[in-house]
Structure formats: structure tokens, C-alpha cells
Design a protein around this motif. Sequence first.
Motif, PDB file in Angstrom:
ATOM      1  N   VAL A 173       0.899  -1.330   0.152  1.00 18.89           N
ATOM      2  CA  VAL A 173      -0.110  -0.051   0.027  1.00 18.89           C
ATOM      3  C   VAL A 173       0.969   1.348  -0.048  1.00 18.89           C
ATOM      4  CG1 VAL A 173      -0.324   0.198   2.434  1.00 18.89           C
ATOM      5  CG2 VAL A 173      -2.234   1.037   0.989  1.00 18.89           C
ATOM      6  N   ARG A 174       1.948   1.141   0.647  1.00 18.91           N
ATOM      7  CA  ARG A 174       2.871   2.439   0.737  1.00 18.91           C
ATOM      8  C   ARG A 174       3.431   2.560  -0.751  1.00 18.91           C
ATOM      9  NH1 ARG A 174       6.281   2.244   6.335  1.00 18.91           N
ATOM     10  NH2 ARG A 174       6.960   3.984   5.274  1.00 18.91           N
ATOM     11  N   LEU A 175       3.835   1.455  -1.622  1.00 16.75           N
ATOM     12  CA  LEU A 175       4.444   1.505  -2.772  1.00 16.75           C
ATOM     13  C   LEU A 175       3.496   2.403  -3.618  1.00 16.75           C
ATOM     14  CD1 LEU A 175       6.538   0.966  -4.985  1.00 16.75           C
ATOM     15  CD2 LEU A 175       5.280  -1.539  -5.196  1.00 16.75           C
ATOM     16  N   VAL A 176       2.215   1.826  -3.571  1.00 14.45           N
ATOM     17  CA  VAL A 176       1.078   2.308  -4.575  1.00 14.45           C
ATOM     18  C   VAL A 176       1.204   4.081  -4.240  1.00 14.45           C
ATOM     19  CG1 VAL A 176      -1.422   2.495  -4.956  1.00 14.45           C
ATOM     20  CG2 VAL A 176      -0.103   0.330  -4.931  1.00 14.45           C
ATOM     21  N   TYR A 200       3.502   5.948  -2.999  1.00 14.13           N
ATOM     22  CA  TYR A 200       4.738   6.489  -3.550  1.00 14.13           C
ATOM     23  C   TYR A 200       4.592   6.657  -4.973  1.00 14.13           C
ATOM     24  CZ  TYR A 200       9.575   7.290  -4.009  1.00 14.13           C
ATOM     25  OH  TYR A 200      10.811   7.822  -4.473  1.00 14.13           O
ATOM     26  N   LEU A 201       3.985   5.490  -5.822  1.00  9.00           N
ATOM     27  CA  LEU A 201       3.808   5.854  -7.292  1.00  9.00           C
ATOM     28  C   LEU A 201       2.734   7.014  -7.294  1.00  9.00           C
ATOM     29  CD1 LEU A 201       3.684   2.204  -8.072  1.00  9.00           C
ATOM     30  CD2 LEU A 201       5.507   3.564  -8.608  1.00  9.00           C
ATOM     31  N   VAL A 202       1.718   7.260  -6.848  1.00  3.87           N
ATOM     32  CA  VAL A 202       0.805   8.186  -6.920  1.00  3.87           C
ATOM     33  C   VAL A 202       1.552   9.642  -6.880  1.00  3.87           C
ATOM     34  CG1 VAL A 202      -1.041   9.275  -5.986  1.00  3.87           C
ATOM     35  CG2 VAL A 202      -1.128   6.960  -6.492  1.00  3.87           C
ATOM     36  N   ASP A 203       2.387   9.436  -5.569  1.00  3.09           N
ATOM     37  CA  ASP A 203       3.130  10.785  -5.466  1.00  3.09           C
ATOM     38  C   ASP A 203       4.100  11.125  -6.560  1.00  3.09           C
ATOM     39  OD1 ASP A 203       1.952  11.225  -3.159  1.00  3.09           O
ATOM     40  OD2 ASP A 203       3.418  10.168  -1.941  1.00  3.09           O
ATOM     41  N   LEU A 225      -4.806   8.973  -0.555  1.00  2.00           N
ATOM     42  CA  LEU A 225      -5.753   8.433  -1.594  1.00  2.00           C
ATOM     43  C   LEU A 225      -5.654   7.014  -0.959  1.00  2.00           C
ATOM     44  CD1 LEU A 225      -7.235   8.257  -4.514  1.00  2.00           C
ATOM     45  CD2 LEU A 225      -4.955   7.445  -5.164  1.00  2.00           C
ATOM     46  N   MET A 226      -4.827   6.495  -0.379  1.00  2.00           N
ATOM     47  CA  MET A 226      -4.594   5.218   0.354  1.00  2.00           C
ATOM     48  C   MET A 226      -5.268   5.024   1.724  1.00  2.00           C
ATOM     49  SD  MET A 226      -3.937   3.592  -2.607  1.00  2.00           S
ATOM     50  CE  MET A 226      -3.838   1.919  -1.724  1.00  2.00           C
ATOM     51  N   GLY A 227      -5.502   6.155   2.379  1.00  2.00           N
ATOM     52  CA  GLY A 227      -6.051   6.069   3.524  1.00  2.00           C
ATOM     53  C   GLY A 227      -4.829   6.052   4.477  1.00  2.00           C
ATOM     54  N   LEU A 228      -3.784   6.414   4.319  1.00  2.00           N
ATOM     55  CA  LEU A 228      -2.805   6.307   5.188  1.00  2.00           C
ATOM     56  C   LEU A 228      -2.313   7.849   5.880  1.00  2.00           C
ATOM     57  CD1 LEU A 228      -0.291   4.065   2.894  1.00  2.00           C
ATOM     58  CD2 LEU A 228      -1.932   3.468   4.648  1.00  2.00           C
ATOM     59  N   LYS A 229      -1.548   7.685   6.929  1.00  2.00           N
ATOM     60  CA  LYS A 229      -1.026   8.894   7.507  1.00  2.00           C
ATOM     61  C   LYS A 229       0.372   8.467   8.280  1.00  2.00           C
ATOM     62  CE  LYS A 229      -3.811   9.383  11.667  1.00  2.00           C
ATOM     63  NZ  LYS A 229      -4.851  10.206  12.244  1.00  2.00           N
ATOM     64  N   VAL A 230       1.061   9.550   8.440  1.00  2.00           N
ATOM     65  CA  VAL A 230       2.299   9.524   9.144  1.00  2.00           C
ATOM     66  C   VAL A 230       2.041   9.806  10.566  1.00  2.00           C
ATOM     67  CG1 VAL A 230       4.704  10.233   9.376  1.00  2.00           C
ATOM     68  CG2 VAL A 230       3.926   9.845   7.005  1.00  2.00           C
ATOM     69  N   VAL A 231       2.696   9.295  11.592  1.00  7.01           N
ATOM     70  CA  VAL A 231       2.501   9.458  13.092  1.00  7.01           C
ATOM     71  C   VAL A 231       3.843   9.245  13.461  1.00  7.01           C
ATOM     72  CG1 VAL A 231      -0.222   9.200  13.002  1.00  7.01           C
ATOM     73  CG2 VAL A 231       1.577   7.302  13.751  1.00  7.01           C
ATOM     74  N   ASP A 275      11.666   8.483  14.176  1.00  6.18           N
ATOM     75  CA  ASP A 275      10.498   7.741  15.170  1.00  6.18           C
ATOM     76  C   ASP A 275       9.181   8.110  14.454  1.00  6.18           C
ATOM     77  OD1 ASP A 275      12.703   6.917  16.790  1.00  6.18           O
ATOM     78  OD2 ASP A 275      12.947   9.125  17.579  1.00  6.18           O
ATOM     79  N   THR A 276       9.147   7.663  13.284  1.00  8.15           N
ATOM     80  CA  THR A 276       7.418   7.546  12.780  1.00  8.15           C
ATOM     81  C   THR A 276       7.175   6.572  12.156  1.00  8.15           C
ATOM     82  OG1 THR A 276       8.389   8.503  10.618  1.00  8.15           O
ATOM     83  CG2 THR A 276       7.929  10.251  12.119  1.00  8.15           C
ATOM     84  N   VAL A 277       5.890   6.203  12.056  1.00 11.31           N
ATOM     85  CA  VAL A 277       5.418   5.117  11.354  1.00 11.31           C
ATOM     86  C   VAL A 277       4.161   5.653  10.407  1.00 11.31           C
ATOM     87  CG1 VAL A 277       3.828   4.444  13.351  1.00 11.31           C
ATOM     88  CG2 VAL A 277       4.668   2.636  11.731  1.00 11.31           C
ATOM     89  N   VAL A 278       3.960   4.860   9.580  1.00  6.93           N
ATOM     90  CA  VAL A 278       2.853   5.144   8.389  1.00  6.93           C
ATOM     91  C   VAL A 278       1.788   4.000   9.044  1.00  6.93           C
ATOM     92  CG1 VAL A 278       2.011   5.068   6.187  1.00  6.93           C
ATOM     93  CG2 VAL A 278       4.469   5.750   6.748  1.00  6.93           C
ATOM     94  N   ILE A 279       0.438   4.708   9.067  1.00  4.94           N
ATOM     95  CA  ILE A 279      -0.619   3.784   9.813  1.00  4.94           C
ATOM     96  C   ILE A 279      -1.886   3.909   8.785  1.00  4.94           C
ATOM     97  CG2 ILE A 279      -0.019   3.744  11.898  1.00  4.94           C
ATOM     98  CD1 ILE A 279      -2.136   6.006  12.300  1.00  4.94           C
ATOM     99  N   HIS A 280      -2.640   2.964   8.777  1.00  7.19           N
ATOM    100  CA  HIS A 280      -4.167   2.952   8.094  1.00  7.19           C
ATOM    101  C   HIS A 280      -4.935   3.807   9.028  1.00  7.19           C
ATOM    102  CE1 HIS A 280      -3.232  -0.133   5.227  1.00  7.19           C
ATOM    103  NE2 HIS A 280      -2.590  -0.523   6.047  1.00  7.19           N
TER     104      HIS A 280
END
Length: 181
Positions: free
Chosen positions: A30-33, A35-38, A100-106, A155-160
Motif C-alpha cells: 500500500v505504501r508503494l502504491v 509512492y507511485l501516485v506521489d 488516496l490510500m487512507g494512510l498517514k504518518v504519525v 521515530d515515525t510510522v505510517v498507519i491506516h
Amino acid sequence: MMNEKVIYPSSSVEGYERDIVNSTHAGFGVRLVAYLVDGIVIGSLKGIILNPLAKLSDWDLSAYYLAPIFSIANITTALIYFLYFIMMTWFFRATLGKMLMGLKVVSTSGRHLTFLQVFTREWPGRYISGFLGNLLYLVVLFNPAKQGIHDMLSDTVVIHERQERLRDRLTAPVMKQNSSF
């Protein structure tokens, strides 16, 4: 007089609750998709900004200083790339691809992202992850917390986002009011 008692989710939900907490981290696919959109967005921004600017100012985009890697086109493309990731992550905690993929960085600490975290993640972190033809992004596949090098450095993570809201509902205490007279 009213007394409030905090009731936590029942123990029969603990296994499911644990699965929800662990599944909030976004995986490689999901992170690859995202990144490709970006990449498409950045390419479009480059075309919208760089080409008209070069025509207006009579720049030779292939002109370079010392080596071809330091051409006007390469430098401005790098600026657009890094500024896109820094600004989008700072203001929205997500790029357009992540949205678009419903992700965010926290932040892994649970606090708000600091500008230093965002800057570290999106500039030196992405630069390091981009070595060897972006192969270092594969670290996400093998890291139990699904973090890339750029995530570990900051010290971050990408989450749904949807699963995070469900996790918060399951792990938050439920308030029940009891009245006594």
C-alpha cells in the motif's frame, strides 16, 4: 450525586483488540502504491512549474555546474520532490498518495509530529532510502513495525487511518454513569 466508573473492553475482545492494534501499520504494498501516485504528482508539478519557468527565464535546463548531476533541471526537480514531501507531511501528515490510500504518518511516541521529525524523515531519510535505486525502501518488508529507514531515523510510522480510529474506539475506556442517591 453521580459517580463515574470507567469500564474497559471485556477480556473476550482482547485477542481481536490486539490484532487491530498490530494491523494499523501500513505495509509495503500500500505504501508503494502511494509512492507511485506521489511520483505522478511530482512529475506533474515539475511540468507545471519547471517548464514554463525555464521558457520565461531562458534557462537551458541541461546546463550544469561541475557535473551533469548538478544541472538546473536536476536541482529544481530535487527541490520540488523534497519540498512536496516535507510540506504535505508537515501540514496534512500525508502526501496525496497516502491520502488516496487512507494512510498517514504519525510519531511513534504518540505525540504530534515535530518539524524536525518531518524534515528528518522527508529529506535525509528519503535521500538515504533512495540509495541503490530505491532498494532500501524494501526494509519495510522485513521490519516487524513496518518502518522504513526514513521512519526509523525520525521515530515515525505510517498507519491506516480507518484502522487507527477503530483501534482507538476499542482501546479507549467506555464511560458509564452510575447515580447514587
